[in-house]
Motif scaffolding. Structure first.
Motif, PDB file in Angstrom:
ATOM      1  N   GLU A 123      10.117  59.701  28.725  1.00 44.43           N
ATOM      2  CA  GLU A 123       9.324  60.726  29.407  1.00 44.43           C
ATOM      3  C   GLU A 123       7.901  60.758  28.887  1.00 44.43           C
ATOM      4  O   GLU A 123       7.675  60.669  27.682  1.00 44.43           O
ATOM      5  CB  GLU A 123       9.985  62.097  29.238  1.00 44.43           C
ATOM      6  CG  GLU A 123      11.317  62.182  29.927  1.00 44.43           C
ATOM      7  CD  GLU A 123      12.049  63.479  29.615  1.00 44.43           C
ATOM      8  OE1 GLU A 123      11.499  64.319  28.873  1.00 44.43           O
ATOM      9  OE2 GLU A 123      13.165  63.634  30.122  1.00 44.43           O
ATOM     10  N   LYS A 126       6.281  61.882  25.269  1.00 45.09           N
ATOM     11  CA  LYS A 126       7.215  61.751  24.145  1.00 45.09           C
ATOM     12  C   LYS A 126       6.800  60.600  23.249  1.00 45.09           C
ATOM     13  O   LYS A 126       6.117  59.685  23.662  1.00 45.09           O
ATOM     14  CB  LYS A 126       8.634  61.510  24.665  1.00 45.09           C
ATOM     15  CG  LYS A 126       9.296  62.775  25.163  1.00 45.09           C
ATOM     16  CD  LYS A 126      10.806  62.662  25.078  1.00 45.09           C
ATOM     17  CE  LYS A 126      11.437  63.993  25.444  1.00 45.09           C
ATOM     18  NZ  LYS A 126      12.842  63.849  25.834  1.00 45.09           N
ATOM     19  N   ARG A 127       7.254  60.665  22.015  1.00 44.57           N
ATOM     20  CA  ARG A 127       6.973  59.600  21.054  1.00 44.57           C
ATOM     21  C   ARG A 127       8.273  59.158  20.426  1.00 44.57           C
ATOM     22  O   ARG A 127       9.190  59.958  20.270  1.00 44.57           O
ATOM     23  CB  ARG A 127       6.053  60.119  19.952  1.00 44.57           C
ATOM     24  CG  ARG A 127       4.659  60.448  20.436  1.00 44.57           C
ATOM     25  CD  ARG A 127       3.948  61.337  19.421  1.00 44.57           C
ATOM     26  NE  ARG A 127       2.657  61.746  19.935  1.00 44.57           N
ATOM     27  CZ  ARG A 127       1.534  61.075  19.693  1.00 44.57           C
ATOM     28  NH1 ARG A 127       1.559  59.996  18.941  1.00 44.57           N
ATOM     29  NH2 ARG A 127       0.388  61.479  20.192  1.00 44.57           N
ATOM     30  N   PHE A 128       8.345  57.896  20.067  1.00 44.71           N
ATOM     31  CA  PHE A 128       9.534  57.417  19.373  1.00 44.71           C
ATOM     32  C   PHE A 128       9.138  56.299  18.420  1.00 44.71           C
ATOM     33  O   PHE A 128       8.135  55.605  18.645  1.00 44.71           O
ATOM     34  CB  PHE A 128      10.609  56.957  20.364  1.00 44.71           C
ATOM     35  CG  PHE A 128      10.218  55.788  21.225  1.00 44.71           C
ATOM     36  CD1 PHE A 128      10.465  54.486  20.820  1.00 44.71           C
ATOM     37  CD2 PHE A 128       9.599  55.995  22.455  1.00 44.71           C
ATOM     38  CE1 PHE A 128      10.113  53.409  21.616  1.00 44.71           C
ATOM     39  CE2 PHE A 128       9.240  54.922  23.261  1.00 44.71           C
ATOM     40  CZ  PHE A 128       9.495  53.629  22.836  1.00 44.71           C
ATOM     41  N   GLU A 143       4.604  54.598  15.788  1.00 45.69           N
ATOM     42  CA  GLU A 143       4.982  55.676  16.682  1.00 45.69           C
ATOM     43  C   GLU A 143       4.469  55.338  18.079  1.00 45.69           C
ATOM     44  O   GLU A 143       3.264  55.225  18.291  1.00 45.69           O
ATOM     45  CB  GLU A 143       4.389  56.995  16.192  1.00 45.69           C
ATOM     46  CG  GLU A 143       5.122  58.178  16.784  1.00 45.69           C
ATOM     47  CD  GLU A 143       4.577  59.490  16.252  1.00 45.69           C
ATOM     48  OE1 GLU A 143       5.380  60.316  15.811  1.00 45.69           O
ATOM     49  OE2 GLU A 143       3.356  59.680  16.296  1.00 45.69           O
ATOM     50  N   GLU A 145       3.830  56.052  21.965  1.00 48.45           N
ATOM     51  CA  GLU A 145       3.626  57.181  22.878  1.00 48.45           C
ATOM     52  C   GLU A 145       3.980  56.753  24.285  1.00 48.45           C
ATOM     53  O   GLU A 145       3.546  55.706  24.768  1.00 48.45           O
ATOM     54  CB  GLU A 145       2.162  57.627  22.823  1.00 48.45           C
ATOM     55  CG  GLU A 145       1.902  58.860  23.660  1.00 48.45           C
ATOM     56  CD  GLU A 145       0.431  59.226  23.680  1.00 48.45           C
ATOM     57  OE1 GLU A 145      -0.010  59.924  22.756  1.00 48.45           O
ATOM     58  OE2 GLU A 145      -0.267  58.802  24.613  1.00 48.45           O
TER      59      GLU A 145
END
Ligand SMILES: [Cu+2]
Length: 167
Positions: A123, A126-128, A143, A145
């Motif tokens: 989405e 969001k960051r992962f 990280e 984005e």
């Protein structure tokens, strides 16, 4: 007292922003700079996703040999090649070369990190974390984005290969 507290809050907010900007900006590891990692937002039900970034290598040649992320069942290193019919296809590569004193771009239509079997949609906003394993420099965790890309198809393809546009 109120003024002092407000000043403190401002300081805290400023340093938090600074940390976020750094996380989304440039991460350094040895002579390597990892710049602006991002992933294309995906639609619900879309099986696969992709991430991109720029890597500046100020030192000797290195290569990305593996990528790891918790967002999908599998993570692969991919590029595009043009097949005999002139159609762009994605293919897995064993490593992404980072030549000495050169900039390597992972971008739509070229090299990318591929997420196969997303556990949930990526989405926007969001960051992962994405871990890259380098042959010489070791591991670096970035990280990523998630961004919505205007004017580009949402389908990175639920199957594999064969989609000419996107990525
Ligand atoms: Cu791919």
């Amino acid at each position: 007292m109120i003024t002092r507290r407000a000043w403190l809050l401002t300081l805290l907010a400023t340093s938090a922003l600074g940390a976020a900007a750094e996380a989304a900006g440039i991460v350094r590891k040895g002579g390597l700079e990892f710049v602006d990692p991002w992933a294309r937002a995906t639609a619900p039900g879309q099986g696969n996703g992709a991430a991109y970034l720029t890597i500046r290598n100020h030192g000797e040649a290195d290569r990305i040999v593996r990528a790891e992320a918790a967002v999908s069942r599998k993570v692969e290193l991919h590029t595009h090649e043009i097949d005999a019919r002139g159609v762009a296809r994605m293919i897995e590569v064993p490593a992404i070369e980072l030549p000495a004193h050169a900039t390597t771009e992972l971008k739509p239509g070229g090299l990318h990190v591929m997420f196969i079997g997303l556990h949930q949609p990526l989405e926007p906003g969001k960051r992962f974390p994405l871990k890259l394993v380098l042959e010489k420099a070791g591991e670096v965790t970035l990280e990523v984005e998630v961004r919505r890309v205007a004017g580009m198809p949402m389908s990175h393809g639920t199957g594999h290969g064969g989609h000419g546009t996107g990525n």
